[in-house]
Structures are given as C-alpha cells and as structure tokens.
Motif scaffolding. Sequence first.
Motif, PDB file in Angstrom:
ATOM      1  N   GLU A  12       0.820  -1.209   0.000  1.00  0.00           N
ATOM      2  CA  GLU A  12       0.000   0.000   0.000  1.00  0.00           C
ATOM      3  C   GLU A  12       0.855   1.262   0.000  1.00  0.00           C
ATOM      4  N   VAL A  13       2.172   1.089  -0.048  1.00  0.00           N
ATOM      5  CA  VAL A  13       3.076   2.225   0.105  1.00  0.00           C
ATOM      6  C   VAL A  13       2.902   3.244  -1.019  1.00  0.00           C
ATOM      7  N   GLY A  14       2.955   2.789  -2.265  1.00  0.00           N
ATOM      8  CA  GLY A  14       2.849   3.714  -3.380  1.00  0.00           C
ATOM      9  C   GLY A  14       1.513   4.411  -3.422  1.00  0.00           C
ATOM     10  N   TRP A  15       0.430   3.642  -3.261  1.00  0.00           N
ATOM     11  CA  TRP A  15      -0.903   4.242  -3.319  1.00  0.00           C
ATOM     12  C   TRP A  15      -1.110   5.219  -2.160  1.00  0.00           C
ATOM     13  N   ASN A  16      -0.627   4.865  -0.984  1.00  0.00           N
ATOM     14  CA  ASN A  16      -0.741   5.795   0.152  1.00  0.00           C
ATOM     15  C   ASN A  16      -0.006   7.097  -0.138  1.00  0.00           C
ATOM     16  N   HIS A  17       1.135   7.004  -0.817  1.00  0.00           N
ATOM     17  CA  HIS A  17       1.861   8.232  -1.131  1.00  0.00           C
ATOM     18  C   HIS A  17       1.107   9.049  -2.179  1.00  0.00           C
ATOM     19  N   LEU A  18       0.478   8.377  -3.125  1.00  0.00           N
ATOM     20  CA  LEU A  18      -0.343   9.104  -4.085  1.00  0.00           C
ATOM     21  C   LEU A  18      -1.464   9.855  -3.376  1.00  0.00           C
ATOM     22  N   ASN A 239       1.417  14.665 -11.794  1.00  0.00           N
ATOM     23  CA  ASN A 239       2.101  13.404 -11.952  1.00  0.00           C
ATOM     24  C   ASN A 239       2.259  12.755 -10.586  1.00  0.00           C
ATOM     25  N   GLY A 240       1.187  12.854  -9.784  1.00  0.00           N
ATOM     26  CA  GLY A 240       1.254  12.182  -8.496  1.00  0.00           C
ATOM     27  C   GLY A 240       1.531  10.697  -8.639  1.00  0.00           C
ATOM     28  N   ALA A 241       0.926  10.077  -9.658  1.00  0.00           N
ATOM     29  CA  ALA A 241       1.128   8.639  -9.868  1.00  0.00           C
ATOM     30  C   ALA A 241       2.579   8.319 -10.194  1.00  0.00           C
ATOM     31  N   GLY A 242       3.246   9.204 -10.944  1.00  0.00           N
ATOM     32  CA  GLY A 242       4.652   8.973 -11.273  1.00  0.00           C
ATOM     33  C   GLY A 242       5.536   8.999 -10.045  1.00  0.00           C
ATOM     34  N   THR A 243       5.280   9.948  -9.165  1.00  0.00           N
ATOM     35  CA  THR A 243       6.077  10.036  -7.941  1.00  0.00           C
ATOM     36  C   THR A 243       5.738   8.891  -6.989  1.00  0.00           C
ATOM     37  N   ALA A 244       4.466   8.504  -6.921  1.00  0.00           N
ATOM     38  CA  ALA A 244       4.093   7.326  -6.130  1.00  0.00           C
ATOM     39  C   ALA A 244       4.799   6.086  -6.658  1.00  0.00           C
ATOM     40  N   MET A 245       4.950   6.002  -7.985  1.00  0.00           N
ATOM     41  CA  MET A 245       5.653   4.865  -8.588  1.00  0.00           C
ATOM     42  C   MET A 245       7.120   4.842  -8.166  1.00  0.00           C
ATOM     43  N   VAL A 246       7.760   6.000  -8.154  1.00  0.00           N
ATOM     44  CA  VAL A 246       9.156   6.055  -7.723  1.00  0.00           C
ATOM     45  C   VAL A 246       9.292   5.521  -6.299  1.00  0.00           C
ATOM     46  N   VAL A 247       8.388   5.925  -5.420  1.00  0.00           N
ATOM     47  CA  VAL A 247       8.439   5.460  -4.033  1.00  0.00           C
ATOM     48  C   VAL A 247       8.206   3.958  -3.958  1.00  0.00           C
ATOM     49  N   GLU A 378      -9.699   9.225  -8.324  1.00  0.00           N
ATOM     50  CA  GLU A 378     -10.654   8.126  -8.473  1.00  0.00           C
ATOM     51  C   GLU A 378     -10.635   7.531  -9.884  1.00  0.00           C
ATOM     52  N   LYS A 379      -9.943   8.174 -10.804  1.00  0.00           N
ATOM     53  CA  LYS A 379      -9.815   7.637 -12.159  1.00  0.00           C
ATOM     54  C   LYS A 379      -8.666   6.627 -12.275  1.00  0.00           C
ATOM     55  N   LEU A 380      -7.928   6.438 -11.214  1.00  0.00           N
ATOM     56  CA  LEU A 380      -6.790   5.515 -11.207  1.00  0.00           C
ATOM     57  C   LEU A 380      -7.103   4.313 -10.324  1.00  0.00           C
ATOM     58  N   GLU A 381      -6.320   3.224 -10.522  1.00  0.00           N
ATOM     59  CA  GLU A 381      -6.521   2.006  -9.743  1.00  0.00           C
ATOM     60  C   GLU A 381      -5.218   1.582  -9.074  1.00  0.00           C
ATOM     61  N   SER A 382      -5.310   1.201  -7.796  1.00  0.00           N
ATOM     62  CA  SER A 382      -4.123   0.741  -7.076  1.00  0.00           C
ATOM     63  C   SER A 382      -3.567  -0.530  -7.699  1.00  0.00           C
ATOM     64  N   ARG A 383      -4.443  -1.390  -8.249  1.00  0.00           N
ATOM     65  CA  ARG A 383      -3.996  -2.614  -8.916  1.00  0.00           C
ATOM     66  C   ARG A 383      -3.015  -2.293 -10.044  1.00  0.00           C
TER      67      ARG A 383
END
Length: 442
Positions: A12-18, A239-247, A378-383
């Motif tokens: 849940e680390v990346g999604w929590n950071h997003l 690009n919150g998702a991009g930074t969450a991906m880095v984490v 809400e347009k993105l998915e943690s999966r």
Amino acid sequence: MSDWIGDTFTSEVGWNHLERLVDIGNRMTGSPGEREAMEATRDALERVGARNARIDSFEIQGWERGDSAVYAADTTQDCIALPRSPAGTASGELVDLGYGLPEDFDRDLSGKVVVVSTTVPDHYDRFIHRREKYYYAVEAGAAAFVFANHVPGQLPPTGSVGTADAPIGDIPAVGVSKEVGARLRRRFDGDEVTVDVTCEAPAAESGNVHAELGPDTDEEVLVTSHLDAHDIAEGAMDNGAGTAMVVEVARALAAREDELDTRVRFVCFGAEEVGLVGSEYEAERLGDDRANVKAIVNNDGVVAGRTLKLTTHGFDELEAAAETVAERFDHDVSTLPEQLPHSDHWPFVAHGVPAYMVGSEKEGRGRGWGHTHADTIEKLESRTLREQAILLTELTVELADADREIPHADPADIAAALEAEDQAEGMRVTGDWPSRPRGSHS
C-alpha cells in the motif's frame, strides 16, 4: 527469490503516497504545496529504505494565478490563465485557427486574438505541443492566445507557455473549455473580443528530491518523476502517480539491493510544469558526469492505463531491456522508438543519455483529463500501480546489470531524429533544442 513480487502486489506504500500528494491540493511550482510534496516524498523514500534522502533547492521565476476572463460583446466567457502568461489586457478580432497547425499561422495575425484547439487531426503526423502553437501566434503578431480544449465536460485546460530561458510569455494566454471555445467560434468569430489576465510572477523556490540504493558506483541508473502539478487540480495522473511509482519501486528495490550492480538514484524533480526547470537544473549540475548516467526511467503518465508505454528515443538497448522484462513476465509492454521532448528525461536525452519516457496506453489523443480540473485520483486504480511497479522494478534491475551495456548517443543523432520526425522546427519555434533563434522559421 520472488517474494518481492507478492510484497509489491500487496503493498500500500505507493498508493498511500499518491493519496498523500493529491490531498495536499495545490502543488504548483514554487508554492507551499510543492514544498510539502518534496518533504513528504523525501520522507517516504527514507522510510522505504533509500539512503541519503534530501532536497536540492533552486530559485525559479514563480507564477501565481489570478482571475481572468474573455469579454465578447456583452458576455463574459469563463477561462483560466495559462501559467507563465503575462498579466495584461488585449483586444482584437477573434480569429478561429482550428487545430492550430503550423500552416494555419502562415498569415498576418497582427492585433488578432487567436483561438486554437488542444489537439490535432487524427491523420496528422505528429502532436503539436501547446507552446509551439503559442509561439507561432506570437511570431505572427497575435495580441492574445486562446487554447480551447477538445475534451467535453466544461474543462478549461492549463499548461505553461513559458520556458526556462524566457519564463514569462509574450502575450496574454488563456485556456477555455470545449464548450466555451465552440461558443466563441460560433458567435464571435470575426468580432472584437478582449482577453484579460491577472497574475503575479514573484521570485520563488523549487527543488529536486534525491535518494539512492545499491553500490557506490560512479555509473548510475536514474528513476525519476516530477512532483509539481497545476494548481487547478489534484494532479493525480500528472504526476502524483509517477512520484508514487518512484516510491513504490524504491521500496521493492530496497529488498533486492544485493542484485544491483550499479547505483540507482531516485530523483523527483520540481518545476516540470513550467518548462522542465528542475530536470534542466539537474542535467546542468551533473555536467560531464552525465556520461555516468547509464539509463533513465522517467515516470510521467503511468497508471492512467494498464499497459505500460515506454518511449525509447531510438535507443535499441532500452527497447531490448523492456522486451526482456515483458517476456520474462509474459506481460504486455509497448515500446515506441520516437523522440518525446516534453518531460524530465529530455534535458538528458538531448545530451545523448539513454532514457525512457514511461507512460501508459490509453484511448484518445492528447492529455485527456490531464491539465484540467478532472485530473483526480478516483480515475486511477491501485492494482495498476502495483502491476506496473513490478515490471518497472524488474526493468531497473535489468538496466543496472553489469552485463547490460547501453551506449550513449551523439547529440547530433538525436537532433537528426527530431528532423526526421518533423519535430525539430517546432522545438526551434519554442526556443528549445535543436538550437536556432526563435523567429527564424519561414
């Protein structure tokens, strides 16, 4: 050996950071929100086990949005100023330039207010960036620039019209929704309209977040993203998702650190949305040490669709590494060999450094919800974030392998590729690279 896959798929680390990033609200370059995002990302990288997490700050030309409007006859049409627009009021005849293709500007537009679309025709060879259209308008003598969204839903688009060298644009510029754009064209084409922009441009500070894993080698692989987002939205996709991906990738790599033959450095850039200022700063800071950057994995547009799309800029070894990972996991990954000069990998690619622009396959052309109020979580998915993190973690390990050689390119070959893809002229118009003074195109 494969425990890291299960850990990543349940992490849940990346999604929590997003969620942490989007809940900040305004992350505009130079704002308190951008600084909060830097500090939160630095702390997140440190928590997952990356070393030497820090912020490298730098000064920038800030920009703060005020109220703006388009006045036509006795109506006031809703709009938002485009970042780095100058403040001011400009009146002139409204001229509809349709898609705003280069040939559409081949006329005298002195004193006109031009309106152009955010997209290009499906049959057109390349996408034309907002700044290219803006500077065509400037050079043709236009008094103001109106950027009309092609996506319905009352969504005025934003996006910078400045550059690192010329941070404040030449003429007032606003974004309007598809619906407002259609109304302006239908009712007021050929009539006098007024564009009124209020904004401030104070001195400000941005910064890049750094952390690292792996051996202390001179050679390094960079895993990057950008932290800032436009002030009108959460900036979930951009690009919150991009930074969450880095984490998330950093978390997974911390468990595989003994597999890394090369240092992996995580860099989350500031000030991307106002002309790639943070990545330009880092590329210049490295100077000749850019030769030690083996490859860059730049995350900008991940998670928006389930299939990763990696633009490889003609580096055959990057395509081969991506295909190796796709085959290893029996998972679809698309690769494109073209040049893509509009994110934080580009200041490095221009010097011949191998880099991916990592996004995702999605329907339609252009940004979609990006750069509008609709860029929400809400347009993105943690999966999707977890699946893509598994692939990108493996790709990073593959790039860091001592047996994986990735030659740098001659910058002249990058320039030649831009010419071959009909992208060089647009970059000259905006004052970008390949070098030629703005205004010298025919």
